[in-house]
Design a protein around this motif. Structure first.
Motif, PDB file in Angstrom:
ATOM      1  N   TYR A  21     -30.419 -31.849  13.524  1.00 56.24           N
ATOM      2  CA  TYR A  21     -29.159 -30.951  13.547  1.00 56.24           C
ATOM      3  C   TYR A  21     -28.025 -31.583  14.229  1.00 56.24           C
ATOM      4  O   TYR A  21     -26.817 -31.677  13.676  1.00 56.24           O
TER       5      TYR A  21
ATOM      6  N   TYR B  85     -29.183 -28.569   2.111  1.00 56.28           N
ATOM      7  CA  TYR B  85     -28.915 -27.546   3.118  1.00 56.28           C
ATOM      8  C   TYR B  85     -27.582 -27.638   3.872  1.00 56.28           C
ATOM      9  O   TYR B  85     -27.127 -28.891   4.105  1.00 56.28           O
TER      10      TYR B  85
ATOM     11  N   ILE C 147     -29.734 -26.127   8.413  1.00 53.33           N
ATOM     12  CA  ILE C 147     -30.533 -27.092   9.235  1.00 53.33           C
ATOM     13  C   ILE C 147     -30.787 -26.656  10.472  1.00 53.33           C
ATOM     14  O   ILE C 147     -31.981 -26.974  11.300  1.00 53.33           O
ATOM     15  N   LYS C 148     -30.065 -25.952  11.019  1.00 56.82           N
ATOM     16  CA  LYS C 148     -30.341 -25.265  12.591  1.00 56.82           C
ATOM     17  C   LYS C 148     -31.377 -24.421  12.546  1.00 56.82           C
ATOM     18  O   LYS C 148     -32.151 -24.441  13.536  1.00 56.82           O
ATOM     19  N   ARG C 149     -31.429 -23.699  11.529  1.00 54.13           N
ATOM     20  CA  ARG C 149     -32.655 -23.011  11.285  1.00 54.13           C
ATOM     21  C   ARG C 149     -33.940 -23.659  10.950  1.00 54.13           C
ATOM     22  O   ARG C 149     -35.127 -22.865  11.598  1.00 54.13           O
TER      23      ARG C 149
ATOM     24  N   ARG D 240     -31.127 -37.257   5.276  1.00 51.58           N
ATOM     25  CA  ARG D 240     -31.526 -36.121   4.795  1.00 51.58           C
ATOM     26  C   ARG D 240     -32.634 -36.375   3.537  1.00 51.58           C
ATOM     27  O   ARG D 240     -33.838 -35.882   3.391  1.00 51.58           O
TER      28      ARG D 240
ATOM     29  N   LEU E 109     -25.318 -27.027   7.373  1.00 52.07           N
ATOM     30  CA  LEU E 109     -25.471 -27.316   8.763  1.00 52.07           C
ATOM     31  C   LEU E 109     -26.202 -26.233   9.274  1.00 52.07           C
ATOM     32  O   LEU E 109     -27.264 -26.485  10.206  1.00 52.07           O
ATOM     33  N   GLN E 110     -25.925 -25.019   9.040  1.00 51.91           N
ATOM     34  CA  GLN E 110     -26.526 -23.725   9.500  1.00 51.91           C
ATOM     35  C   GLN E 110     -28.231 -23.729   9.086  1.00 51.91           C
ATOM     36  O   GLN E 110     -28.738 -22.982   9.925  1.00 51.91           O
TER      37      GLN E 110
ATOM     38  N   PRO F  41     -33.874 -30.022  16.267  1.00 51.01           N
ATOM     39  CA  PRO F  41     -32.451 -30.379  16.930  1.00 51.01           C
ATOM     40  C   PRO F  41     -31.913 -31.796  16.915  1.00 51.01           C
ATOM     41  O   PRO F  41     -30.607 -31.769  16.649  1.00 51.01           O
TER      42      PRO F  41
ATOM     43  N   ASN G  10     -35.061 -25.709  13.104  1.00 55.03           N
ATOM     44  CA  ASN G  10     -35.601 -26.210  14.511  1.00 55.03           C
ATOM     45  C   ASN G  10     -35.940 -27.508  14.619  1.00 55.03           C
ATOM     46  O   ASN G  10     -36.856 -27.762  15.092  1.00 55.03           O
TER      47      ASN G  10
ATOM     48  N   ALA H 265     -24.438 -32.741  12.692  1.00 54.68           N
ATOM     49  CA  ALA H 265     -23.278 -32.118  13.067  1.00 54.68           C
ATOM     50  C   ALA H 265     -22.339 -33.307  13.235  1.00 54.68           C
ATOM     51  O   ALA H 265     -21.079 -33.140  13.208  1.00 54.68           O
TER      52      ALA H 265
END
Length: 157
Positions: free
Chosen positions: A123, A109, A114-116, A95, A111-112, A120, A118, A127
């Protein structure tokens, strides 16, 4: 010809119920438009922006965080660090690396979030860290995760 039959006056509706129904419909439409606008502004406001930093020495940043990963590996092999601690340090390391390179404060942030972003690969890595970091009994392949983290840092552009 005259007739003794009188015609009934035309049937008419009262105007005020139609006006009230129109006002209620207009108010409902206005309410939903304002709600949609507020949500759009909130999403737009929370969307992180990638900051391009001028003249970054990406290789120096990579060396710094690869050295930190080597320290995590060493401490884990010597028994100074347990599985949970190793995963927490790896998560913190990756991070901070992303923050140093992009300027995005990924360390704050979820996990969600980080998903936003973009990203991958980031993420997937974070995860993978989640279960050993937060489970009651930490289980995970620290060496494999270290290799994945090291690989991500080395391949970052």
């Amino acid at each position: 010809m005259e007739s003794s039959v009188e015609l009934q006056s035309p049937f008419s509706y009262a105007v005020w119920p139609i006006v009230v129904a129109g006002c209620i419909a207009a108010a409902a439409i206005l309410f939903f438009l304002i709600l949609k606008y507020i949500r759009f502004r909130k999403i737009k406001k929370n969307t992180p922006k990638i900051v391009v930093r001028p003249a970054l020495d990406i290789n120096a940043i990579k060396r710094k965080y690869l050295t930190e990963l080597a320290g995590i590996d060493r401490d884990f092999n010597m028994g100074k660090e347990d599985i949970r601690g190793a995963y927490q340090r790896m998560s913190q390391c990756i991070r901070q690396f992303v923050h140093a390179v992009t300027g995005i404060k990924v360390q704050n942030y979820t996990l969600q979030d980080i998903k936003r972003l973009n990203m991958p690969m980031l993420y997937a890595l974070v995860a993978e860290y989640y279960a050993p970091e937060f489970a009651r009994k930490s289980e995970g392949d620290v060496r494999n995760s270290l290799d994945k983290t090291r690989s991500l840092i080395e391949r970052w552009r």
